[in-house]
Design an enzyme around this catalytic site. Structure first.
Site, PDB file in Angstrom:
ATOM      1  CG  ASP A 152      41.378  14.503  45.034  1.00 42.01           C
ATOM      2  OD1 ASP A 152      42.135  14.981  44.179  1.00 42.01           O
ATOM      3  OD2 ASP A 152      41.507  14.729  46.251  1.00 42.01           O
ATOM      4  CG  PHE A 183      38.576  20.544  50.118  1.00 42.46           C
ATOM      5  CD1 PHE A 183      37.970  21.419  49.224  1.00 42.46           C
ATOM      6  CD2 PHE A 183      39.839  20.880  50.596  1.00 42.46           C
ATOM      7  CE1 PHE A 183      38.603  22.587  48.803  1.00 42.46           C
ATOM      8  CE2 PHE A 183      40.489  22.043  50.185  1.00 42.46           C
ATOM      9  CZ  PHE A 183      39.876  22.901  49.296  1.00 42.46           C
ATOM     10  CB  SER A 184      38.842  14.563  48.858  1.00 42.21           C
ATOM     11  OG  SER A 184      39.094  14.878  47.513  1.00 42.21           O
ATOM     12  CD1 TRP A 241      47.478  17.632  43.273  1.00 38.52           C
ATOM     13  CD2 TRP A 241      46.333  19.368  42.445  1.00 38.52           C
ATOM     14  NE1 TRP A 241      46.207  17.564  43.760  1.00 38.52           N
ATOM     15  CE2 TRP A 241      45.475  18.608  43.283  1.00 38.52           C
ATOM     16  CE3 TRP A 241      45.806  20.500  41.812  1.00 38.52           C
ATOM     17  CZ2 TRP A 241      44.138  18.954  43.505  1.00 38.52           C
ATOM     18  CZ3 TRP A 241      44.483  20.839  42.033  1.00 38.52           C
ATOM     19  CH2 TRP A 241      43.668  20.074  42.865  1.00 38.52           C
ATOM     20  NE  ARG A 295      44.082  18.399  52.015  1.00 37.92           N
ATOM     21  CZ  ARG A 295      45.054  19.221  52.422  1.00 37.92           C
ATOM     22  NH1 ARG A 295      44.837  20.065  53.417  1.00 37.92           N
ATOM     23  NH2 ARG A 295      46.240  19.188  51.850  1.00 37.92           N
TER      24      ARG A 295
HETATM   25  C1  FRU Z   1      44.046  16.013  46.748  1.00 33.45           C
HETATM   26  C2  FRU Z   1      43.373  17.216  47.385  1.00 33.45           C
HETATM   27  C3  FRU Z   1      42.700  16.830  48.687  1.00 33.45           C
HETATM   28  C4  FRU Z   1      41.649  17.874  48.848  1.00 33.45           C
HETATM   29  C5  FRU Z   1      41.207  18.077  47.398  1.00 33.45           C
HETATM   30  C6  FRU Z   1      40.779  19.479  47.074  1.00 33.45           C
HETATM   31  O1  FRU Z   1      44.246  16.134  45.395  1.00 33.45           O
HETATM   32  O2  FRU Z   1      44.307  18.250  47.572  1.00 33.45           O
HETATM   33  O3  FRU Z   1      43.571  16.740  49.799  1.00 33.45           O
HETATM   34  O4  FRU Z   1      40.593  17.449  49.656  1.00 33.45           O
HETATM   35  O5  FRU Z   1      42.302  17.709  46.585  1.00 33.45           O
HETATM   36  O6  FRU Z   1      40.210  19.554  45.788  1.00 33.45           O
END
Ligand code: FRU
Length: 503
Positions: A41, A100-101, A305, A167
């Site tokens: 991301d 994370f993001s 993904w 998140r």
């Molecule tokens: C989206 C995600 C977010 C998470 C991040 C982890 O692609 O799954 O929700 O914060 O990637 O790398």
């Protein structure tokens, strides 16, 4: 190891992987990729001290998703980018299994990152996790310190909200408050977005469940983003688990937008439907920012993904989409390539009134790093289109077909080369009988903008080096009213970030 030591270790790790001798054929020249290793991301897309900063989910040590850092690039103009040392690395008990993001906002002369600290609490990555919201600040836009008061939001709201999937804060300032919208789900697996408010970025008040899914809207909403665009309230998000509906939603996860009614006081966003932001294969977790001209720019992760990524052989994985300008004109949603990409144009080839019967290549129109604008008059053709990254002798091609009877466009990567195949189809409405295509090809990326940004389709493809042909085809006579093609020059350095920057 403290945070700074983790960052230094990552910078050394990047340099040592970069020294390994490897062929790099699929690496884009004008799309952002990490200097080495895995990215996902876009994060923290922002302007700070008159420069654009983009961060990204990053695992510096291998081309696989793993303990998340934040990679970092900056740019004066959104076209030319340079690599900086990673901004965040896991280092504290609250983010030990990943930063994370998240997003960024400028506050009192500092660039403040708001991100999710992730900790695995058991063996099941879907249930055994603890996610909290954290801050890191920088005065120079280079070195980031985690806030001593982290985590600034340590629990998901009580009630039906899932306690662990919590998140991807997107923060912005409006009037007297900072707001943050977060990705979440309910305990019974309905995607939702949460709204928070703060006066100082440190104490956050949960305002409301901003919006929640109904019907086929997914079991989890990742990476929400909320903004006003040309007088409309817009929620962008990345729902997981949306089922295919006709030609839509055939990717594993989706990136969508909804136009609705935002009430910031109540913390509600009411909407009826959402729509794909991109009709291709590879566009996820997009994030927007306002640029210096007040335009709303979006960048998405140019991958999906669980998709095969043959570039891992080259010790990197994942890319960013082109920056796209979003607008809502007369109620019509548009997503156009950043016009300043034109700075990269070289060696224009321009033709008009080209007649295609059956199949035809046009002299000077080929390559694997190019921009192509073509206006097609399909006349009586039932099917016409263009093969990109084509190779006469092997039959490799990435095919774009317009079907006149159904008024649809299909992007077909079944024969694109190695890597994932499949087709994606979307409606297209001709304008005065003409089809307008605006195509960017960058080694392993294809982006097709249609009808002035009404639709866009994106695909990662992995052709052989010799597959560089561009071939128009049709089942009846058609006319290429105008065709313009440019080579595009490299605008992203692949030099590893300079260690000296941290000294
Ligand atoms: C989206 C995600 C977010 C998470 C991040 C982890 O692609 O799954 O929700 O914060 O990637 O790398």
């Amino acid at each position: 190891m403290n945070h700074q030591q983790q960052i230094n270790k990552a910078v050394k790790g990047i340099a040592s992987i970069q020294k390994k001798n490897k062929k790099e054929y699929w690496r884009p020249a004008f799309h952002i990729t990490a200097p080495v290793s895995w990215m996902n991301d876009p994060n923290g897309f922002s302007m700070f001290k008159d420069e654009y900063h983009l961060f990204y989910q990053y695992h510096p040590y291998s081309p696989e998703w793993d303990n998340m850092h934040w990679g970092h690039v900056k740019s004066p103009d959104l076209v030319h980018w340079e690599h900086l040392p990673p901004a965040l690395a896991p280092s504290e008990p609250y983010d030990t299994d990943g930063c994370f993001s998240g997003s960024a906002v400028e506050a009192d002369g500092e660039l403040v990152l708001m991100y999710t600290g992730n900790v695995w609490t058991g063996p099941d990555p879907d249930e055994d996790l603890k996610q909290v919201q954290c801050l890191a600040t920088s005065t120079d836009g280079l070195r980031f310190e985690k806030h001593v008061q982290n985590p600034v939001v340590s629990e998901a709201p009580a009630g039906r909200t899932h306690p662990n999937h919590f998140r991807d804060p997107k923060v912005w300032r409006e009037n007297d408050y900072y707001y943050a919208v977060l990705g979440s789900r309910t305990v019974d697996n309905v995607g939702q977005a949460l709204l928070y408010r703060s006066e100082n970025l440190l104490e956050w008040e949960f305002m409301n469940i901003l919006a929640a899914g109904r019907g086929n809207m997914g079991y989890m909403w990742e990476c929400p983003d909320l903004f006003r665009l040309d007088g409309f309230d817009v929620l962008v998000m990345s729902p997981q688990g949306v089922l295919p509906e006709g030609e839509r939603y055939h990717n594993l996860h989706q990136a969508v937008y909804a136009v609705g009614d935002l009430d910031l006081e109540k913390g509600t966003f009411e909407f009826d439907v959402f729509h794909p932001l991109d009709h291709g294969f590879d566009f996820y977790a997009p994030q927007t920012t306002l640029d210096r001209f007040g335009r709303r720019i979006v960048i998405g992760w140019f991958a999906m993904w669980e998709s095969d990524m043959p570039e891992k052989e080259e010790l990197w994985a994942g890319a960013m989409s082109l920056p796209r300008v979003l607008s809502c004109e007369a109620g019509r949603w548009k997503s156009r390539p950043l016009p300043e990409m034109a700075d990269l144009r070289r060696e224009e080839v321009k033709r008009s009134g080209v007649i295609i019967e059956d199949e035809r290549q046009i002299e000077g129109v080929e390559g694997n790093c190019l921009e192509l604008q073509v206006v097609i008059d399909p006349q009586q053709a039932e099917q016409c289109g263009v093969d990109l990254l084509a190779n006469e002798s092997t039959g490799e091609k990435t095919k774009l077909v317009y079907n006149a009877r159904e008024q649809k466009i299909t992007l077909d990567r079944e024969k694109s080369g190695t890597g994932p195949g499949g087709t994606r189809t979307t409606d297209v409405v001709l304008e005065n009988g003409l089809l307008h295509l605006h195509i960017f090809i960058d080694h392993s990326t294809v982006e097709v903008f249609m009808q002035g940004g009404e639709k866009v389709m994106s695909a990662r493809v992995y052709p052989a080096e010799a597959s560089t042909g561009v071939r128009f085809f049709s089942d009846r006579t058609i006319e290429l009213v105008e065709i313009r093609k440019w080579k595009l020059s490299k605008s992203i350095s692949t030099a590893a970030p300079d260690m000296q920057l941290l000294l």
